[in-house]
Design a protein around this motif. Structure first.
Motif, PDB file in Angstrom:
ATOM      1  N   GLY A 135       0.804  -1.184   0.003  1.00 30.82           N
ATOM      2  CA  GLY A 135      -0.050   0.028  -0.131  1.00 30.82           C
ATOM      3  C   GLY A 135       0.763   1.325  -0.073  1.00 30.82           C
ATOM      4  N   LEU A 136       2.056   1.301  -0.219  1.00 31.66           N
ATOM      5  CA  LEU A 136       2.859   2.491  -0.084  1.00 31.66           C
ATOM      6  C   LEU A 136       3.205   2.901  -1.563  1.00 31.66           C
ATOM      7  N   THR A 137       2.814   4.283  -1.578  1.00 37.90           N
ATOM      8  CA  THR A 137       2.869   5.029  -2.899  1.00 37.90           C
ATOM      9  C   THR A 137       3.849   5.957  -2.815  1.00 37.90           C
ATOM     10  N   GLN A 138       4.115   6.411  -4.154  1.00 35.00           N
ATOM     11  CA  GLN A 138       5.237   7.567  -4.477  1.00 35.00           C
ATOM     12  C   GLN A 138       4.860   8.805  -3.752  1.00 35.00           C
ATOM     13  N   SER A 139       3.437   9.089  -3.819  1.00 32.04           N
ATOM     14  CA  SER A 139       2.876  10.017  -3.192  1.00 32.04           C
ATOM     15  C   SER A 139       3.301  10.408  -1.769  1.00 32.04           C
ATOM     16  N   GLN A 140       3.059   9.219  -1.031  1.00 33.00           N
ATOM     17  CA  GLN A 140       3.260   9.115   0.247  1.00 33.00           C
ATOM     18  C   GLN A 140       4.997   9.429   0.680  1.00 33.00           C
ATOM     19  N   LEU A 141       5.604   8.803  -0.151  1.00 36.37           N
ATOM     20  CA  LEU A 141       7.028   9.058   0.070  1.00 36.37           C
ATOM     21  C   LEU A 141       7.557  10.518  -0.261  1.00 36.37           C
ATOM     22  N   ASN A 142       7.214  10.777  -1.205  1.00 37.51           N
ATOM     23  CA  ASN A 142       7.253  12.182  -1.595  1.00 37.51           C
ATOM     24  C   ASN A 142       7.531  13.253  -0.617  1.00 37.51           C
ATOM     25  N   ARG A 143       6.591  12.918   0.336  1.00 41.22           N
ATOM     26  CA  ARG A 143       6.183  13.427   1.722  1.00 41.22           C
ATOM     27  C   ARG A 143       7.195  13.347   2.729  1.00 41.22           C
ATOM     28  N   ALA A 144       7.950  12.278   2.763  1.00 36.85           N
ATOM     29  CA  ALA A 144       8.775  11.886   3.788  1.00 36.85           C
ATOM     30  C   ALA A 144      10.256  11.900   3.309  1.00 36.85           C
ATOM     31  N   CYS A 145      11.216  11.456   4.180  1.00 34.65           N
ATOM     32  CA  CYS A 145      12.654  11.596   3.804  1.00 34.65           C
ATOM     33  C   CYS A 145      13.189  10.013   4.229  1.00 34.65           C
ATOM     34  N   GLY A 146      14.318   9.760   3.407  1.00 39.52           N
ATOM     35  CA  GLY A 146      14.813   8.708   4.026  1.00 39.52           C
ATOM     36  C   GLY A 146      16.574   8.996   3.436  1.00 39.52           C
ATOM     37  N   ASP A 147      17.350   7.571   3.223  1.00 37.46           N
ATOM     38  CA  ASP A 147      18.838   7.675   2.987  1.00 37.46           C
ATOM     39  C   ASP A 147      18.869   6.526   1.827  1.00 37.46           C
ATOM     40  N   GLU A 148      20.392   6.548   1.732  1.00 37.55           N
ATOM     41  CA  GLU A 148      20.432   5.268   0.646  1.00 37.55           C
ATOM     42  C   GLU A 148      20.196   3.969   1.211  1.00 37.55           C
ATOM     43  N   SER A 149      20.159   3.659   2.547  1.00 38.07           N
ATOM     44  CA  SER A 149      20.026   2.552   3.048  1.00 38.07           C
ATOM     45  C   SER A 149      18.480   2.328   3.120  1.00 38.07           C
ATOM     46  N   THR A 150      17.564   3.075   3.039  1.00 37.52           N
ATOM     47  CA  THR A 150      16.168   2.939   3.011  1.00 37.52           C
ATOM     48  C   THR A 150      15.584   1.769   2.068  1.00 37.52           C
ATOM     49  N   GLU A 151      15.389   0.828   2.342  1.00 35.26           N
ATOM     50  CA  GLU A 151      14.941  -0.340   1.327  1.00 35.26           C
ATOM     51  C   GLU A 151      13.179  -0.002   0.879  1.00 35.26           C
ATOM     52  N   LEU A 152      13.028   0.016  -0.299  1.00 36.34           N
ATOM     53  CA  LEU A 152      11.800   0.305  -0.919  1.00 36.34           C
ATOM     54  C   LEU A 152      11.323  -0.542  -1.960  1.00 36.34           C
ATOM     55  N   PRO A 153      10.143  -0.911  -1.991  1.00 31.14           N
ATOM     56  CA  PRO A 153       9.493  -1.489  -3.174  1.00 31.14           C
ATOM     57  C   PRO A 153      10.051  -1.167  -4.649  1.00 31.14           C
ATOM     58  N   ALA A 154      10.316  -2.075  -5.382  1.00 29.84           N
ATOM     59  CA  ALA A 154      10.801  -1.740  -6.632  1.00 29.84           C
ATOM     60  C   ALA A 154       9.867  -0.570  -7.264  1.00 29.84           C
ATOM     61  N   GLY A 155      10.796   0.245  -7.823  1.00 30.05           N
ATOM     62  CA  GLY A 155       9.903   1.380  -8.547  1.00 30.05           C
ATOM     63  C   GLY A 155       9.613   2.716  -7.955  1.00 30.05           C
ATOM     64  N   LEU A 156       9.842   2.618  -6.467  1.00 29.37           N
ATOM     65  CA  LEU A 156       9.920   3.690  -5.705  1.00 29.37           C
ATOM     66  C   LEU A 156      11.006   4.268  -5.145  1.00 29.37           C
ATOM     67  N   HIS A 157      10.882   5.826  -5.013  1.00 29.22           N
ATOM     68  CA  HIS A 157      12.132   6.539  -4.479  1.00 29.22           C
ATOM     69  C   HIS A 157      11.702   7.263  -3.234  1.00 29.22           C
ATOM     70  N   ILE A 158      12.666   7.831  -2.628  1.00 30.32           N
ATOM     71  CA  ILE A 158      12.535   8.683  -1.461  1.00 30.32           C
ATOM     72  C   ILE A 158      13.366   9.694  -1.448  1.00 30.32           C
ATOM     73  N   PRO A 159      12.845  11.004  -1.224  1.00 31.06           N
ATOM     74  CA  PRO A 159      13.832  12.173  -1.048  1.00 31.06           C
ATOM     75  C   PRO A 159      14.680  12.011   0.234  1.00 31.06           C
ATOM     76  N   ARG A 160      15.751  12.636  -0.012  1.00 35.96           N
ATOM     77  CA  ARG A 160      17.097  12.291   0.961  1.00 35.96           C
ATOM     78  C   ARG A 160      16.633  13.433   2.028  1.00 35.96           C
ATOM     79  N   CYS A 161      16.895  12.903   3.445  1.00 38.45           N
ATOM     80  CA  CYS A 161      17.057  13.741   4.471  1.00 38.45           C
ATOM     81  C   CYS A 161      18.048  14.774   4.467  1.00 38.45           C
ATOM     82  N   ASN A 162      17.531  16.229   4.941  1.00 40.49           N
ATOM     83  CA  ASN A 162      18.533  16.953   5.246  1.00 40.49           C
ATOM     84  C   ASN A 162      19.351  16.893   6.261  1.00 40.49           C
TER      85      ASN A 162
END
Length: 162
Positions: A135-162
């Protein structure tokens, strides 16, 4: 005039008490009992093993769930805003419609967790394991942040935390 002042004071006190934590409900959850709809504001559940517990619709705002194990738990429509879920294990847990805004999920393990409709605005998912989350969507992830070690479902990405 004194009666009016006392009535106003009573209303204000009742309004404040409605938002305070409920120690008996927190103790209930700490002992492993489900407590849907409970007021667990700022509860300390860290380091506990609470498999399958149901806290759906509960207020867990600013609660500490650091290094907790809550596999199969239900957090549907719960308020976990500004909560600390650092390093927690939430395998197959349900966060459907939960408010995780500004929550700390650094290093959280969310294998097969259901995040359908969860609010992740401002949430830190650095190092979180979400590779099999549902149930995780790109829209949800666009409002969060993570780093290079954040594991996501295929095709999704997350903005880097500042």
């Amino acid at each position: 005039m004194k009666r009016i002042w006392l009535a106003v004071l009573a209303v204000l006190t009742l309004g404040t008490a409605a938002h305070a934590q409920d120690a008996s409900q927190i103790a209930r959850v700490q002992s492993g009992q489900s407590c849907p709809g409970c007021n667990l504001f700022q509860a300390d559940l860290s380091y506990l093993d609470l498999p399958g517990i149901d806290v759906s619709g509960s207020r867990l705002r600013q609660a500490s769930l650091a290094l907790v194990t809550m596999n199969g738990a239900r957090f549907d429509n719960a308020n976990l805003s500004v909560a600390n879920l650092f390093g927690g294990r939430f395998t197959s847990a349900s966060f459907r419609g939960a408010d995780l805004s500004r929550a700390n999920l650094v290093g959280a393990y969310l294998h097969s967790a259901d995040l359908t409709g969860a609010n992740l605005e401002g949430a830190n998912l650095s190092g979180a394991e979400l590779g099999t989350a549902r149930g995780l969507t790109q829209s949800q992830l666009n409002r969060a942040c993570g780093d290079e070690s954040t594991e996501l479902p295929a095709g999704l990405h997350i903005p880097r935390c500042n």
